[in-house]
Each structure stands twice: as structure tokens, then as C-alpha cells.
Design a protein around this motif. Structure first.
Motif, mmCIF file in Angstrom:
data_model
loop_
_atom_site.group_PDB
_atom_site.id
_atom_site.type_symbol
_atom_site.label_atom_id
_atom_site.label_comp_id
_atom_site.label_asym_id
_atom_site.label_seq_id
_atom_site.Cartn_x
_atom_site.Cartn_y
_atom_site.Cartn_z
ATOM 1 N N TYR A 1 1.971 3.884 -10.152
ATOM 2 C CA TYR A 1 3.137 3.649 -9.307
ATOM 3 C C TYR A 1 4.420 3.787 -10.112
ATOM 4 O O TYR A 1 4.536 3.217 -11.186
ATOM 5 C CB TYR A 1 3.069 2.229 -8.715
ATOM 6 N N LEU B 1 0.795 -1.226 0.000
ATOM 7 C CA LEU B 1 0.000 0.000 0.000
ATOM 8 C C LEU B 1 0.828 1.277 0.000
ATOM 9 O O LEU B 1 0.377 2.301 -0.525
ATOM 10 C CB LEU B 1 -0.913 0.028 1.234
ATOM 11 N N HIS B 2 1.998 1.227 0.594
ATOM 12 C CA HIS B 2 2.751 2.455 0.843
ATOM 13 C C HIS B 2 4.150 2.404 0.212
ATOM 14 O O HIS B 2 4.519 1.438 -0.436
ATOM 15 C CB HIS B 2 2.849 2.696 2.351
ATOM 16 N N PHE C 1 -0.231 10.351 -4.572
ATOM 17 C CA PHE C 1 -0.906 9.344 -3.758
ATOM 18 C C PHE C 1 -2.042 8.726 -4.561
ATOM 19 O O PHE C 1 -2.443 9.245 -5.609
ATOM 20 C CB PHE C 1 -1.456 9.984 -2.477
ATOM 21 N N HIS C 2 -2.583 7.643 -4.065
ATOM 22 C CA HIS C 2 -3.649 6.935 -4.769
ATOM 23 C C HIS C 2 -4.881 7.803 -5.008
ATOM 24 O O HIS C 2 -5.658 7.546 -5.929
ATOM 25 C CB HIS C 2 -4.062 5.688 -3.986
ATOM 26 N N ASN C 3 -5.080 8.836 -4.187
ATOM 27 C CA ASN C 3 -6.240 9.715 -4.355
ATOM 28 C C ASN C 3 -5.938 10.924 -5.233
ATOM 29 O O ASN C 3 -6.781 11.803 -5.392
ATOM 30 C CB ASN C 3 -6.769 10.176 -3.001
ATOM 31 N N VAL D 1 -4.858 5.472 2.130
ATOM 32 C CA VAL D 1 -4.374 5.988 0.845
ATOM 33 C C VAL D 1 -2.862 6.005 0.916
ATOM 34 O O VAL D 1 -2.288 6.485 1.898
ATOM 35 C CB VAL D 1 -4.920 7.406 0.582
ATOM 36 N N TYR E 1 -0.027 -0.979 -4.952
ATOM 37 C CA TYR E 1 -1.406 -1.439 -4.877
ATOM 38 C C TYR E 1 -2.226 -0.455 -4.061
ATOM 39 O O TYR E 1 -1.733 0.116 -3.092
ATOM 40 C CB TYR E 1 -1.494 -2.830 -4.244
ATOM 41 N N LYS E 2 -3.462 -0.262 -4.452
ATOM 42 C CA LYS E 2 -4.343 0.624 -3.696
ATOM 43 C C LYS E 2 -5.458 -0.172 -3.029
ATOM 44 O O LYS E 2 -5.897 -1.216 -3.529
ATOM 45 C CB LYS E 2 -4.922 1.722 -4.586
ATOM 46 N N TYR F 1 -2.028 -0.293 -8.797
ATOM 47 C CA TYR F 1 -2.059 1.143 -9.019
ATOM 48 C C TYR F 1 -1.134 1.453 -10.187
ATOM 49 O O TYR F 1 0.077 1.384 -10.072
ATOM 50 C CB TYR F 1 -1.608 1.880 -7.759
#
Length: 213
Positions: free
Chosen positions: A213, A66-67, A106-108, A189, A194-195, A210
Motif C-alpha cells: 500500500y 480494503l479499497h 491491486f492486492h492481486n 480485491v 488491508y487485503k 497489505y
């Protein structure tokens, strides 16, 4: 498929093979298919927040998905630059300055900046010794951040750029200030490959690739 009733089964519908994260994103084909990975432990929502990681390596399974971090262990390099393009150390070994990658989101869709680096460092609960050694963090610019130590400390990168702490793993400042810590754990987020899609405690964590990335 039958399962032992008491065995905690968590299915991550992603590939967390770290070796697969080193390919240039521009050269990757469009993600296809689905991977199911069964774990022998139940994933805790606290693992969705880099600040909550305290002295245990298991949560990094989720963090790597995720991060992302300024510097992190990768195959062949225990301190690989990731969100940091490079860093320098002053002659007196009291100042570390990091040049951040530009254009990262970021994912958002929020941009990644040095403000997120400072925010994440100050939130990290498992970095008490590290914070005691740092006198000041200065946001030099949108993509440059400076750490000034109380005194020369050769172990700074050993604590900041490895899995000794999660202080270098970045969380989105603006998003967390808007939704709060609890809201972030419910809908994290990040900056990783990956999100987050959904989480059913004790059953499954679902993520999707994602492509930014």
C-alpha cells in the motif's frame, strides 16, 4: 468473554484508525500483531464492493480498509488526493482531468489504471445525479482520465471527492469482469491498506496488512 446472544458482533482483525493511514508507506515498519475491533452492526457483503454504497456512511468503515479512492476525506483535508496525484479544472468548469499515481497495484498484482477509474464510476449505484451531470469520461492515457460535464457544475468535487457517493472509490475492472459481481463480494480485491482474508457473516471479517500500500 460472554456476549448478549442477539447482539451482532463483528470482529475486524485490523486497525481502521484513519489517522494511521497517513504515514508514508516507505517509512512504516513491517506490520506486527493483531487488532480486534468489535462493531455494533453486522457487516454486509455488499460493503465489500464500492459500487454498492448508497447514501450511508457506515460501509466506508470497510472501504477505507480494503479499497482506495482518487480523492477522499482524510484528517485535516476533506478532499485529500489519494490515487489521484492531482487534478485540474478547465476555465469553463466543464472539464476535470485527473493525473493518477503510477506503479500502484491491486492486492492481486493487477496494475491500477484509468480504465479502472472509468469502470468504477459507471458501476456506482449511488451516483445517479453525478452520472447525469457527466457527459463523457475519456481515458486519456494509462494514468490520466478526463471527465467532461454537461454544463458547469461547481458541486462536482463535492459529490465525487467526498463521502457523498462512492464513485471515486476504485474497483478492479479486469478482476470483476473475470469473477462477476457476486464473485467479487465473496473475494474482494482492492487497493487499500488491508487485503481480504475471509468473512464469516455475522461473526468476523478478517483482513491482513497489505505491505504494497
Amino acid at each position: 468473554m460472554s456476549r448478549p446472544r442477539r447482539a451482532p458482533v463483528v470482529l475486524l482483525l485490523v486497525s481502521l484508525l484513519v489517522a494511521g493511514l497517513v504515514t508514508d508507506a516507505g517509512a512504516q515498519a513491517k506490520p506486527e500483531g493483531e487488532m480486534r475491533w468489535a462493531l455494533y452492526v453486522t457487516i454486509a457483503p455488499a460493503w465489500f464492493d464500492p459500487a454498492e454504497v448508497i447514501g450511508v456512511i457506515t460501509p466506508f468503515w470497510v472501504l477505507y480498509a480494503l479499497h482506495d479512492a482518487l480523492v477522499k476525506p482524510m484528517p485535516g483535508n476533506l478532499m485529500a488526493p489519494s490515487l489521484a496525484e492531482s487534478w485540474t479544472v478547465s476555465p469553463d468548469q466543464r472539464t476535470y482531468e485527473f493525473k493518477l499515481r503510477e506503479g500502484v497495484k491491486f492486492h492481486n498484482g493487477d496494475p491500477f489504471t484509468a480504465e479502472d477509474v472509468k469502470f468504477s464510476f459507471l458501476r456506482a449505484k449511488g451516483a445517479k445525479l453525478l452520472r447525469e451531470k457527466v457527459r463523457e469520461i475519456t481515458v486519456v492515457g494509462p494514468h490520466r482520465v478526463r471527465f467532461q460535464l454537461q454544463e458547469p457544475w461547481p458541486d462536482f468535487m463535492a459529490f465525487y471527492g467526498t463521502l457523498a457517493t462512492s464513485a471515486a472509490w476504485i474497483a478492479p475492472k479486469k478482476y470483476i469482469e473475470r469473477v462477476g459481481d457476486d464473485g467479487f463480494k465473496k473475494a474482494p480485491v482492492g487497493l487499500g491498506p488491508y487485503k481480504f482474508v475471509s468473512n464469516t457473516p455475522g461473526i468476523e471479517l478478517v483482513m491482513e496488512a497489505y505491505e504494497g500500500y
